[in-house]
Scaffold this active site. Structure first.
Site, PDB file in Angstrom:
ATOM      1  N   SER A   1       0.810  -1.223   0.000  1.00  0.00           N
ATOM      2  CA  SER A   1       0.000   0.000   0.000  1.00  0.00           C
ATOM      3  C   SER A   1       0.844   1.276   0.000  1.00  0.00           C
ATOM      4  CB  SER A   1      -0.959  -0.054   1.186  1.00  0.00           C
ATOM      5  OG  SER A   1      -1.875   0.995   1.103  1.00  0.00           O
ATOM      6  N   HIS A   2       0.745   2.038   1.090  1.00  0.00           N
ATOM      7  CA  HIS A   2       1.412   3.341   1.156  1.00  0.00           C
ATOM      8  C   HIS A   2       2.788   3.244   1.800  1.00  0.00           C
ATOM      9  CE1 HIS A   2      -1.180   2.391   4.503  1.00  0.00           C
ATOM     10  NE2 HIS A   2      -0.290   2.996   5.261  1.00  0.00           N
TER      11      HIS A   2
ATOM     12  N   ASP B   1      -2.061   6.717  -3.253  1.00  0.00           N
ATOM     13  CA  ASP B   1      -0.957   5.987  -2.613  1.00  0.00           C
ATOM     14  C   ASP B   1      -0.413   4.937  -3.575  1.00  0.00           C
ATOM     15  OD1 ASP B   1      -3.035   4.148  -2.510  1.00  0.00           O
ATOM     16  OD2 ASP B   1      -2.389   3.302  -0.592  1.00  0.00           O
TER      17      ASP B   1
ATOM     18  N   ASP C   1      -5.421   2.906  -3.906  1.00  0.00           N
ATOM     19  CA  ASP C   1      -6.742   2.829  -3.276  1.00  0.00           C
ATOM     20  C   ASP C   1      -7.016   4.039  -2.389  1.00  0.00           C
ATOM     21  OD1 ASP C   1      -4.962   1.983  -1.346  1.00  0.00           O
ATOM     22  OD2 ASP C   1      -6.109   0.210  -0.744  1.00  0.00           O
ATOM     23  N   ARG C   2      -5.964   4.744  -1.955  1.00  0.00           N
ATOM     24  CA  ARG C   2      -6.179   5.959  -1.157  1.00  0.00           C
ATOM     25  C   ARG C   2      -6.213   7.190  -2.045  1.00  0.00           C
ATOM     26  NH1 ARG C   2      -2.844   5.681   4.531  1.00  0.00           N
ATOM     27  NH2 ARG C   2      -3.808   3.754   5.240  1.00  0.00           N
TER      28      ARG C   2
ATOM     29  N   LYS D   1     -11.429   0.279  -1.446  1.00  0.00           N
ATOM     30  CA  LYS D   1     -11.525   1.717  -1.638  1.00  0.00           C
ATOM     31  C   LYS D   1     -10.841   2.061  -2.955  1.00  0.00           C
ATOM     32  CE  LYS D   1      -7.739   2.388   1.650  1.00  0.00           C
ATOM     33  NZ  LYS D   1      -7.773   1.263   2.583  1.00  0.00           N
TER      34      LYS D   1
ATOM     35  N   ASP E   1      -0.702   1.743  -4.162  1.00  0.00           N
ATOM     36  CA  ASP E   1      -1.580   0.815  -4.884  1.00  0.00           C
ATOM     37  C   ASP E   1      -2.879   1.489  -5.319  1.00  0.00           C
ATOM     38  OD1 ASP E   1      -2.400   0.973  -2.210  1.00  0.00           O
ATOM     39  OD2 ASP E   1      -3.330  -0.996  -2.257  1.00  0.00           O
TER      40      ASP E   1
HETATM   41  C1  G6P Z   1      -5.549   0.194   5.684  1.00  0.00           C
HETATM   42  C2  G6P Z   1      -6.949  -0.240   5.449  1.00  0.00           C
HETATM   43  C3  G6P Z   1      -7.900   0.866   5.799  1.00  0.00           C
HETATM   44  C4  G6P Z   1      -7.675   1.333   7.202  1.00  0.00           C
HETATM   45  C5  G6P Z   1      -6.240   1.644   7.446  1.00  0.00           C
HETATM   46  C6  G6P Z   1      -6.073   1.849   8.928  1.00  0.00           C
HETATM   47  O1  G6P Z   1      -5.236   1.240   4.834  1.00  0.00           O
HETATM   48  O2  G6P Z   1      -7.115  -0.605   4.107  1.00  0.00           O
HETATM   49  O3  G6P Z   1      -9.198   0.416   5.612  1.00  0.00           O
HETATM   50  O4  G6P Z   1      -8.405   2.487   7.470  1.00  0.00           O
HETATM   51  O5  G6P Z   1      -5.434   0.595   7.020  1.00  0.00           O
HETATM   52  O6  G6P Z   1      -4.768   1.864   9.278  1.00  0.00           O
HETATM   53  P1  G6P Z   1      -4.316   1.950  10.785  1.00  0.00           P
HETATM   54  O7  G6P Z   1      -2.843   2.083  10.654  1.00  0.00           O
HETATM   55  O8  G6P Z   1      -4.965   3.182  11.362  1.00  0.00           O
HETATM   56  O9  G6P Z   1      -4.778   0.705  11.478  1.00  0.00           O
HETATM   57 ZN    ZN Z   2      -3.292   1.513  -0.398  1.00  0.00          ZN
END
Ligand code: G6P
Ligand code: ZN
Length: 583
Positions: A124-125, A300, A304-305, A400, A302
């Site tokens: 992801s990010h 981000d 999705d953000r 997302k 991938d």
């Molecule tokens: C990922 C999930 C999101 C979630 C986030 C929370 O990005 O896909 O749905 O909101 O993690 O991350 P955290 O570090 O706050 O648990």
């Molecule tokens: Zn992501």
């Protein structure tokens, strides 16, 4: 046709292959250990129902981060050996997370087949590169992440694994060239189908949004636009959608070449990490910009953000989902028949709640994590949802969707300006947000992150906050001693969620302090960090009086921030006098 044999390789378990909120994320070095990825992939195959493996078609792709190409070849060879019939790979191994979800749900192969799931290769990010993170997660037939029942099984399998299956002699497949390669194995034919990463996703977006109206907006000389993919996989979609389909200038795209290491950056679309975009939009004190674009957005790694910006203006993700929900029916054809319902994660501000109430919509508050929305969507209860963590989306897929959010905002801008494109001044992002606050009130909102805190200390802080909750009069006494100008706490608890669809219960989803005037303090531990603990503190205050919705957010929230830090004894427990990141 090239024939392959199946080898059974003996192996032993690795510790710590427990998939987190979004799959297994570790340093590349960990993934590169012999058998490490193999064990996890075999554990996944063994956890899935047999018919989702044998004779099935699966997708394998991701955000293109370092080690993805090696991982794809390994997974292809293991899929072949486990009796999978076909593997679909986005060209160059690239598919955004939302595109994977769309491909699982929508794509039909040349032989009429559909896929039954996907390995998504992303962290992801998190940064990428030889010394950074790699990740893998499995999504199911509905296009959403595997439910806990499956991820628990995967983990259990990783702890007992003794062998895995691999077609060692299967030659590497050229994933840079579109086309189907056929192989023959002990269980018959095995195909690898390399396809265009964008076309299925673009088709889906065109069925949701009115591209023509967005084109008109982008063609207006008064509308200027900037999109930053932070060198993530969104770049593979940005040119196709924004430039080729919608007519934006190529110079509107920055950092849109996907790179294995995201150009050395941190591919997280927020005010701290999307530096170049933030400067271009006139939001950087160090780099003032004379003429920022009207609209800016980032994704981000991938894709999705998303982060949405106006000229010198930041839209909080909590406001973003509320504004999309408030305008969806008029501005987005996909929703023209109405919204089935809306949902947000618990720490996300209550801006969406107010919209839901005004529009008389079903509303759900779920724990952090996109999977909770998936159940609601599968049951037809939710059309639009979002999280404070820069995630926004809808029931068009089960992830997302960063580019969807940008198209939603462009649709709203196009709708608000449809009779105005020849006028002197366009309705701007800032106008839309301020108008929304004037109608619905404003939820001042900020999040303080304390990253890489000692795990024990973080747990103690949480325990301290839980203990305080046993007596509200005591809590209010402490708070009044800190600041007399904040209202009373009327409820304090640990958030617990009963899924209305499957009845499952999720406990310990964050500490809440709810105030009489609608303000909230929320504390929770991150579920996505890779080192130590990350404490997140969410601070929110509701202002209904439209003459008071224009204040600076940090200033408006200062009293509550002071209360939160002192009540939690943040510095005492963590040794930190300031957060790592403020969003
Ligand atoms: C990922 C999930 C999101 C979630 C986030 C929370 O990005 O896909 O749905 O909101 O993690 O991350 P955290 O570090 O706050 O648990
Ligand atoms: Zn992501």
């Amino acid at each position: 046709m090239v024939m392959f044999k199946v080898s059974k390789v003996e192996t032993t378990p690795f510790d710590g292959q427990k998939p987190g909120t979004s799959g297994l994320r570790k340093k590349v070095k960990v993934f590169k250990q012999p058998h490490y990825l193999h064990n996890f992939v075999q554990a996944t195959f063994n956890a899935l129902p047999a018919d989702k493996v044998k004779g099935a078609t699966i997708v394998v792709s991701g955000d293109g981060r370092y080690f993805s190409k090696d991982a794809i070849q390994i997974i292809i060879k293991m899929a072949a050996a486990n009796g999978v019939r076909g593997v679909w790979v986005g060209q160059n191994g690239l598919l955004s997370t939302p595109a994977v979800s769309a491909v699982i749900r929508e794509r039909v192969g040349a032989d009429g087949s559909k896929s039954s799931g996907a390995f998504i290769l992303t962290a992801s990010h998190n940064p990428g590169g030889p010394n950074e993170d790699f990740g893998i997660k499995y999504n199911m037939e509905n296009g959403g992440p595997a439910p806990e029942g499956i991820t628990d099984k995967i983990y259990a399998n990783t702890t007992t694994i003794k062998e895995y299956f691999i077609a060692e002699d299967l030659p590497d497949v050229d994933i840079s060239t579109i086309g189907v390669t056929k192989f023959g194995g002990p269980e018959g034919e095995f195909d690898v189908d390399v396809f265009d990463s964008a076309s299925d996703y673009v088709k889906l977006m065109k069925s949701i949004f009115d591209f023509e109206s967005i084109q008109k907006l982008l063609a207006s000389p008064k509308f200027t636009f900037c999109y930053d993919a932070l060198h993530g996989v969104a770049g593979a979609y940005a040119k196709r959608i924004f430039v080729e389909e919608l007519g934006a200038q190529e110079s509107s795209l920055i950092n849109c070449t996907p790179k294995e290491d995201f150009g050395g950056g941190h591919p997280d679309p927020n005010l701290t990490y999307a530096k170049e975009l933030v400067a271009r939009m006139g939001l950087s004190k160090d780099h003032p910009e004379d003429n920022p674009p009207e609209f800016g957005a980032a994704a981000d790694g991938d894709a999705d953000r998303n982060m949405i910006l106006g000229k010198r203006f930041f839209v909080t993700p909590s406001d973003s989902v509320a504004i999309i929900a408030a305008n969806a029916v008029q501005a987005i054809p996909y929703f023209s028949a109405g919204l089935k319902g809306v949902a947000r994660s618990m720490p996300t501000s209550a801006a969406l709640d107010v919209v839901a109430k005004h529009l008389n919509l079903k509303f759900f508050e779920v724990p952090t994590g996109w999977k909770f929305f998936g159940n609601l969507m599968d049951a037809g209860l939710c059309s639009v949802c979002g999280e404070e963590s820069f995630g926004t989306g809808s029931d068009h897929i089960r992830e997302k969707d960063g580019i969807w959010a940008v198209l939603a905002w462009l649709s709203i801008l196009a709708f608000k300006n449809k009779d105005n494109l020849g006028g002197d001044k366009l309705v701007t992002v800032e106008d839309i947000v301020r108008q929304h606050w004037a109608t619905f009130g404003r939820h001042y909102y900020t999040r303080y992150d304390y990253e890489n805190v000692d795990t024990g200390a973080a747990k103690e802080l949480i325990a301290h906050l839980v203990k305080l909750q046993s007596s509200l009069p005591d809590v209010n006494k402490i708070i009044k001693g800190i600041r007399s100008d904040v209202s009373d706490v009327v409820q304090a608890d640990e958030f617990e969620y009963k899924d209305p669809v499957d009845g499952s219960i999720s406990k310990h989803q964050g500490i809440r302090y709810l105030f009489a005037d609608g303000s909230r303090l929320v504390f929770r531990l991150s579920g996505t960090g890779s080192e130590g603990a990350t404490i997140r503190l969410y601070i929110e205050q509701y202002e209904k009086d439209s003459s008071k919705t224009g204040r600076d957010s940090q200033e408006a929230l200062a009293p509550l921030v002071e209360v939160a830090l002192k009540l939690s004894k943040m510095e005492e427990f963590t040794g930190r006098s300031a957060p790592t990141v403020i969003t």
